[in-house]
Scaffold this active site. Structure first.
Site, PDB file in Angstrom:
ATOM      1  CB  CYS A   1      -1.595   3.464  10.097  1.00 36.19           C
ATOM      2  SG  CYS A   1      -2.904   2.466   9.437  1.00 36.19           S
TER       3      CYS A   1
ATOM      4  CD  GLN B   1      -3.551  -0.047  -1.526  1.00 34.44           C
ATOM      5  OE1 GLN B   1      -3.652   0.484  -2.628  1.00 34.44           O
ATOM      6  NE2 GLN B   1      -4.035   0.521  -0.433  1.00 34.44           N
TER       7      GLN B   1
ATOM      8  CB  SER C   1     -10.867  -3.060   1.498  1.00 36.71           C
ATOM      9  OG  SER C   1     -11.565  -1.958   2.018  1.00 36.71           O
ATOM     10  N   GLY C   2     -13.813  -2.898  -0.286  1.00 37.10           N
ATOM     11  CA  GLY C   2     -14.593  -2.205  -1.316  1.00 37.10           C
ATOM     12  C   GLY C   2     -14.124  -0.794  -1.619  1.00 37.10           C
TER      13      GLY C   2
ATOM     14  CG  ASN D   1      -0.287  -0.330   2.489  1.00 40.60           C
ATOM     15  OD1 ASN D   1       0.259  -1.429   2.638  1.00 40.60           O
ATOM     16  ND2 ASN D   1      -0.296   0.593   3.434  1.00 40.60           N
TER      17      ASN D   1
HETATM   18  N1  PLP Z   1      -4.610  -3.884   3.780  1.00 39.86           N
HETATM   19  C1  PLP Z   1      -4.077  -2.964   2.962  1.00 39.86           C
HETATM   20  C2  PLP Z   1      -2.918  -3.329   2.098  1.00 39.86           C
HETATM   21  C3  PLP Z   1      -4.602  -1.676   2.932  1.00 39.86           C
HETATM   22  O1  PLP Z   1      -4.068  -0.772   2.126  1.00 39.86           O
HETATM   23  C4  PLP Z   1      -5.705  -1.361   3.772  1.00 39.86           C
HETATM   24  C5  PLP Z   1      -6.250   0.006   3.827  1.00 39.86           C
HETATM   25  O2  PLP Z   1      -5.580   0.969   3.551  1.00 39.86           O
HETATM   26  C6  PLP Z   1      -6.238  -2.378   4.594  1.00 39.86           C
HETATM   27  C7  PLP Z   1      -5.660  -3.626   4.571  1.00 39.86           C
HETATM   28  C8  PLP Z   1      -7.399  -2.126   5.488  1.00 39.86           C
HETATM   29  O3  PLP Z   1      -8.586  -2.015   4.748  1.00 39.86           O
HETATM   30  P1  PLP Z   1      -9.881  -1.323   5.421  1.00 39.86           P
HETATM   31  O4  PLP Z   1      -9.600   0.141   5.447  1.00 39.86           O
HETATM   32  O5  PLP Z   1     -11.014  -1.663   4.527  1.00 39.86           O
HETATM   33  O6  PLP Z   1     -10.021  -1.907   6.781  1.00 39.86           O
END
Ligand code: PLP
Length: 386
Positions: free
Chosen positions: A327, A181, A201-202, A153
């Site tokens: 984050c 991603q 993730s939508g 990401n």
């Molecule tokens: N995993 C990756 C690689 C992400 O980029 C993200 C969100 O940025 C997530 C997991 C978490 O997804 P969600 O925001 O739908 O919980």
């Protein structure tokens, strides 16, 4: 003030009008609970069944192998904890990488702390690619699960999942990938990738925030992490979010149909952006793999600049960007991904991720290329960082 230039599609995307359209009836007249046996309920159940078929077609799997969740984080938690608990008697060792999203890393840390698991966090090379020899060396007869993301990401590096799967298959070790991603950006054929579990993730592919998908290969042991009703074949309790499930399936279908055309167009713009930045800004370096990277990811570090200051300055010019991961934004800590790639802390603090999307055009790229060099130069002058 001109329209903002949104270059943070890796953080989230706007919901497509076609997706809103597909969802609307399920907020209104078709509001039934899919568990109800009367017509309204059956209508909702049928919509969910169609959505499951659509997702299964995109992943090349069976509809019964598709689970709907509330987000990518929940999919990651359910996959990793679900397998770890289900296979507790067989082994307690999990292998992952140092560059995973916190939805995976913190889940693994939790299992170490509270469930007696042992976790190996694999190193990566300078481009963020996992070391296959280190992975093979880490496997033991207690290893039950390997979790490696499809694409990073922060820096966009794509991991060699089929090669990893080849190492795991003969040993009977389960394979999970956080493909969040890669949703709408990469081929998600679960058989080509060789994975047993895959998270999506939508909101990364133009569906709303608050809906996730988890692929679980038939026969994979998985202990549910939420107790309650028998929804999702007893694997995830809770009344299903029918409108968002319909939205996620519609968005994934559209993204899959448009994948090649979108990637070709976006990669061209990304390359123009990368070349422009490296040409115009001294002390700028591309992060992530030069070729094995997401078509929409242009990520950099700048010598002598603090990433947060850069974001604020760009925001004042109407450019939405990120230092890398949502984050770490708001904290001055250098990203764990860049650290794992071996970047010195000072340089890692000067990171910038520009992620393109459907709405990005050449004019936006050129305006960004005009603005960025002056911003970097000004920040270096007023608040130098070593
Ligand atoms: N995993 C990756 C690689 C992400 O980029 C993200 C969100 O940025 C997530 C997991 C978490 O997804 P969600 O925001 O739908 O919980």
């Amino acid at each position: 003030m001109p329209e903002p230039i949104y270059l943070d599609h890796a953080a989230t995307t706007p919901v497509r009008p076609e997706v809103v359209e597909a969802m609307l009836p399920y907020f209104g007249s078709r509001f039934g609970n899919p568990s109800s046996i009367y017509g309204l309920g059956r209508e909702a159940r049928q919509a969910m069944d169609r959505a499951r078929d659509t997702v299964a077609a995109a992943l090349h799997c069976r509809p019964a192998e598709v689970l709907f969740t509330s987000c990518g984080s929940e999919s990651d938690n359910l996959a990793i904890k679900g397998v770890a608990y289900a296979l507790r008697d067989r082994g307690n060792h999990i292998v992952t990488t140092q560059v995973e999203h916190h939805a995976v890393l913190h889940t693994c840390e939790w299992l170490e702390r509270y469930a007696g698991c042992e976790v190996t966090y694999l190193p990566v090379d300078q481009y963020g690619t996992v070391d296959l020899a280190a992975l093979e060396a880490a496997l033991t007869d207690r290893t039950v699960l390997v979790s490696v993301m499809l694409a990073n990401n922060e820096v966009g590096t794509i991991q060699p999942l089929p090669a990893i799967a080849e190492l795991l298959r003969p040993r009977g070790i389960l394979f999970h990938t956080d493909a969040v991603q890669g949703g709408g950006a990469l081929d998600l054929d679960v058989n080509r990738l060789g994975v047993d579990l895959l998270s999506l993730s939508g909101h990364k592919f133009y569906a709303p925030k608050g809906v996730g998908i988890l692929y679980v290969r038939q026969g994979t042991p998985l202990l549910p992490q939420m107790q309650g009703g028998g929804q999702e074949r007893n694997r995830r309790a809770g009344t299903e979010n029918v409108p968002y499930i319909v939205g996620a399936a519609t968005a994934l279908q559209l993204a899959t149909e448009e994948l090649d055309a979108t990637n070709t167009r976006v990669a061209r713009l990304r390359d123009r952006l990368i070349e422009g930045v490296l040409e115009r800004i001294p002390g700028a370096h591309l992060t992530g793999h030069p070729t094995e990277r997401l078509a929409n990811n242009a990520s950099f570090v700048f010598e002598g600049v603090e990433g947060e200051a850069l974001l604020l300055a760009l925001d004042q010019l109407g450019i939405c960007a990120s230092t890398g991961s949502a984050c770490t934004s708001g904290s001055l800590e250098a990203s764990h991904v860049l650290k794992a790639m071996g970047l010195p802390t000072g340089l890692a603090q000067g990171s910038l991720r520009l992620s393109l999307g459907k709405g990005t055009d050449a004019d936006q790229i050129d305006r960004t290329l005009e603005a960025l060099p002056a911003v970097v130069e000004r920040l270096r002058a007023v608040m130098p960082v070593r």
